[in-house]
Design an enzyme around this catalytic site. Sequence first.
Site, PDB file in Angstrom:
ATOM      1  N   CYS A 113      -6.721   2.185   7.057  1.00  0.00           N
ATOM      2  CA  CYS A 113      -6.323   3.605   7.020  1.00  0.00           C
ATOM      3  C   CYS A 113      -7.461   4.527   7.444  1.00  0.00           C
ATOM      4  O   CYS A 113      -7.224   5.699   7.721  1.00  0.00           O
ATOM      5  CB  CYS A 113      -5.851   3.970   5.629  1.00  0.00           C
ATOM      6  SG  CYS A 113      -4.548   2.892   5.058  1.00  0.00           S
ATOM      7  N   HIS A 253      -6.528  11.094   4.141  1.00  0.00           N
ATOM      8  CA  HIS A 253      -5.577  10.010   4.395  1.00  0.00           C
ATOM      9  C   HIS A 253      -4.498  10.072   3.313  1.00  0.00           C
ATOM     10  O   HIS A 253      -4.783  10.299   2.143  1.00  0.00           O
ATOM     11  CB  HIS A 253      -6.286   8.654   4.364  1.00  0.00           C
ATOM     12  CG  HIS A 253      -5.305   7.523   4.298  1.00  0.00           C
ATOM     13  ND1 HIS A 253      -4.288   7.391   5.198  1.00  0.00           N
ATOM     14  CD2 HIS A 253      -5.159   6.504   3.404  1.00  0.00           C
ATOM     15  CE1 HIS A 253      -3.556   6.334   4.871  1.00  0.00           C
ATOM     16  NE2 HIS A 253      -4.070   5.782   3.789  1.00  0.00           N
ATOM     17  N   ASN A 283       2.899   6.233   3.492  1.00  0.00           N
ATOM     18  CA  ASN A 283       1.564   5.851   3.965  1.00  0.00           C
ATOM     19  C   ASN A 283       1.696   5.170   5.327  1.00  0.00           C
ATOM     20  O   ASN A 283       2.110   4.021   5.412  1.00  0.00           O
ATOM     21  CB  ASN A 283       0.912   4.916   2.937  1.00  0.00           C
ATOM     22  CG  ASN A 283      -0.471   4.445   3.375  1.00  0.00           C
ATOM     23  OD1 ASN A 283      -0.926   4.763   4.474  1.00  0.00           O
ATOM     24  ND2 ASN A 283      -1.131   3.695   2.518  1.00  0.00           N
TER      25      ASN A 283
HETATM   26  N1  ACO Z   1       9.214   0.869  -9.033  1.00  0.00           N
HETATM   27  C1  ACO Z   1       9.238   0.779 -10.369  1.00  0.00           C
HETATM   28  N2  ACO Z   1       8.269   0.179 -11.082  1.00  0.00           N
HETATM   29  C2  ACO Z   1       7.220  -0.330 -10.373  1.00  0.00           C
HETATM   30  C3  ACO Z   1       7.142  -0.254  -8.987  1.00  0.00           C
HETATM   31  C4  ACO Z   1       8.210   0.362  -8.299  1.00  0.00           C
HETATM   32  N3  ACO Z   1       8.217   0.515  -6.974  1.00  0.00           N
HETATM   33  N4  ACO Z   1       5.991  -0.839  -8.583  1.00  0.00           N
HETATM   34  C5  ACO Z   1       5.360  -1.260  -9.684  1.00  0.00           C
HETATM   35  N5  ACO Z   1       6.114  -0.972 -10.790  1.00  0.00           N
HETATM   36  C6  ACO Z   1       5.834  -1.244 -12.167  1.00  0.00           C
HETATM   37  C7  ACO Z   1       4.838  -2.355 -12.389  1.00  0.00           C
HETATM   38  O1  ACO Z   1       5.484  -3.608 -12.338  1.00  0.00           O
HETATM   39  C8  ACO Z   1       4.302  -2.018 -13.754  1.00  0.00           C
HETATM   40  O2  ACO Z   1       5.232  -2.486 -14.717  1.00  0.00           O
HETATM   41  P1  ACO Z   1       4.717  -3.103 -16.100  1.00  0.00           P
HETATM   42  O3  ACO Z   1       3.955  -1.997 -16.780  1.00  0.00           O
HETATM   43  O4  ACO Z   1       5.992  -3.486 -16.781  1.00  0.00           O
HETATM   44  O5  ACO Z   1       3.842  -4.261 -15.726  1.00  0.00           O
HETATM   45  C9  ACO Z   1       4.321  -0.498 -13.797  1.00  0.00           C
HETATM   46  O6  ACO Z   1       5.218  -0.094 -12.763  1.00  0.00           O
HETATM   47  C10 ACO Z   1       2.966   0.128 -13.555  1.00  0.00           C
HETATM   48  O7  ACO Z   1       2.364  -0.510 -12.444  1.00  0.00           O
HETATM   49  P2  ACO Z   1       0.983  -0.080 -11.909  1.00  0.00           P
HETATM   50  O8  ACO Z   1       0.634  -0.930 -10.722  1.00  0.00           O
HETATM   51  O9  ACO Z   1      -0.001   0.011 -13.017  1.00  0.00           O
HETATM   52  O10 ACO Z   1       1.313   1.422 -11.417  1.00  0.00           O
HETATM   53  P3  ACO Z   1       0.334   2.473 -10.837  1.00  0.00           P
HETATM   54  O11 ACO Z   1       0.460   3.727 -11.587  1.00  0.00           O
HETATM   55  O12 ACO Z   1      -1.039   1.909 -10.591  1.00  0.00           O
HETATM   56  O13 ACO Z   1       0.963   2.756  -9.395  1.00  0.00           O
HETATM   57  C11 ACO Z   1       0.628   2.191  -7.108  1.00  0.00           C
HETATM   58  C12 ACO Z   1       1.092   1.706  -8.456  1.00  0.00           C
HETATM   59  C13 ACO Z   1       1.494   3.348  -6.696  1.00  0.00           C
HETATM   60  C14 ACO Z   1       0.761   1.048  -6.102  1.00  0.00           C
HETATM   61  C15 ACO Z   1      -0.846   2.667  -7.214  1.00  0.00           C
HETATM   62  O14 ACO Z   1      -1.629   1.688  -7.818  1.00  0.00           O
HETATM   63  C16 ACO Z   1      -1.422   2.988  -5.877  1.00  0.00           C
HETATM   64  O15 ACO Z   1      -0.997   3.896  -5.186  1.00  0.00           O
HETATM   65  N6  ACO Z   1      -2.500   2.259  -5.476  1.00  0.00           N
HETATM   66  C17 ACO Z   1      -3.112   2.509  -4.194  1.00  0.00           C
HETATM   67  C18 ACO Z   1      -2.321   1.865  -3.148  1.00  0.00           C
HETATM   68  C19 ACO Z   1      -2.739   2.312  -1.778  1.00  0.00           C
HETATM   69  O16 ACO Z   1      -3.134   3.442  -1.600  1.00  0.00           O
HETATM   70  N7  ACO Z   1      -2.619   1.410  -0.827  1.00  0.00           N
HETATM   71  C20 ACO Z   1      -2.873   1.727   0.523  1.00  0.00           C
HETATM   72  C21 ACO Z   1      -4.262   1.427   0.842  1.00  0.00           C
HETATM   73  S1  ACO Z   1      -4.726   1.977   2.371  1.00  0.00           S
HETATM   74  C22 ACO Z   1      -4.551   0.824   3.614  1.00  0.00           C
HETATM   75  O17 ACO Z   1      -5.524   0.483   4.247  1.00  0.00           O
HETATM   76  C23 ACO Z   1      -3.168   0.279   3.936  1.00  0.00           C
END
Ligand code: ACO
Length: 326
Positions: A113, A253, A283
């Site tokens: 990214c 980003h 994203n």
């Molecule tokens: N819908 C519903 N529930 C979900 C979903 C979904 N789509 N995805 C995960 N959950 C659940 C999980 O299973 C978890 O359940 P549990 O508590 O029963 O175990 C709960 O939601 C919380 O999960 P977390 O992973 O702790 O949620 P978080 O608040 O961290 O959000 C997210 C997850 C959105 C992926 C966040 O961590 C994030 O944005 N991380 C950065 C990702 C990113 O930016 N990636 C791109 C990188 S750049 C590149 O180079 C491509």
Amino acid sequence: MKSIKIVGTGSALPEKILTNFDLEKMVDTSDAWIVERTGIRQRRIADENTATSDLVAIAIERACAQAGLKPAELDTIIVATSTPDTVYPATACWVQKRLGIAGSAAFDISAGCSGFLFALEVAANLIVAGTAKKVAVAGGEVMSKVVNWKDRATCVLFGDGAGVAIVVPGDGKSGILSSNWGCDGNLAPLLYQPAGGTRLPTSEKTVKEMAHTVHMEGNQVFKHAVRAMGGAALRALSEARISAQDVKLFIPHQANMRIMEAARERTGIPFEKMFVVLDRYGNMSAATIPVAIDEARSQGLIQDGDILLLTAFGTGFTWAAAVFRW
Ligand code: ACO
């Protein structure tokens, strides 16, 4: 200052819109969860015949039209992408084929990214060194083809698109006032596509295990992203001796609204100055910043002399930031 000028911008987004409500029918998720945790409401999805080079080529044509140039006049095409058309040759080569042109240098940059800012930095240095004079700097991705559509933790995040800036030598008034970039390769396993390279060549087993799709430790990425994006932005501001008040637009980003907000808060830039396309496009990895620049410029939000603060993080784990005077 690295004196360069952006004389044209363009973007290309697939027509198909996939909303959070559509995703509710595909995986166990909800619009409320996605909006609250990410800020994304919908994303664009390429059709089966569209690859990254197709979107980049359209964006280049649009950017060139605005710059009053023909694509054949470009001397360099740089495509930042993590979703190349093929492992080789570079997507930039397929872009030339699609545009029916030849002769310019054409290569890809793989910095996730952060790729567009890496490419802009390379373009600026090529121009300042006298190696290049008319550069198409592109960020393009078809993330939808490397996502596991059964994995709710990743499939809700990404979208497809491309953005381009046509960069030429400046007249001393516009350009990069300061920039920094970096990488911590030790964090590479936090976000990667395991199969399809020489470490784990594609096989029946890798396909069965979906190892050719995005693998991500979301929480870890989140933590490092906040630190890297905010830190790079603050360093760029301080080195350019530019205050938060002097910034016209903050374009980070766009991976997750909470990450963008945390970075913005660290810089002290008011919320109204942050330009957001994430809610509509998700994203798009390397494409988010150039698409956002193109939209902001189309809306008349960027005028000559305006200061932009650009910052990014991505797989690698890479980061970059630039203070740009338009
Ligand atoms: N819908 C519903 N529930 C979900 C979903 C979904 N789509 N995805 C995960 N959950 C659940 C999980 O299973 C978890 O359940 P549990 O508590 O029963 O175990 C709960 O939601 C919380 O999960 P977390 O992973 O702790 O949620 P978080 O608040 O961290 O959000 C997210 C997850 C959105 C992926 C966040 O961590 C994030 O944005 N991380 C950065 C990702 C990113 O930016 N990636 C791109 C990188 S750049 C590149 O180079 C491509």
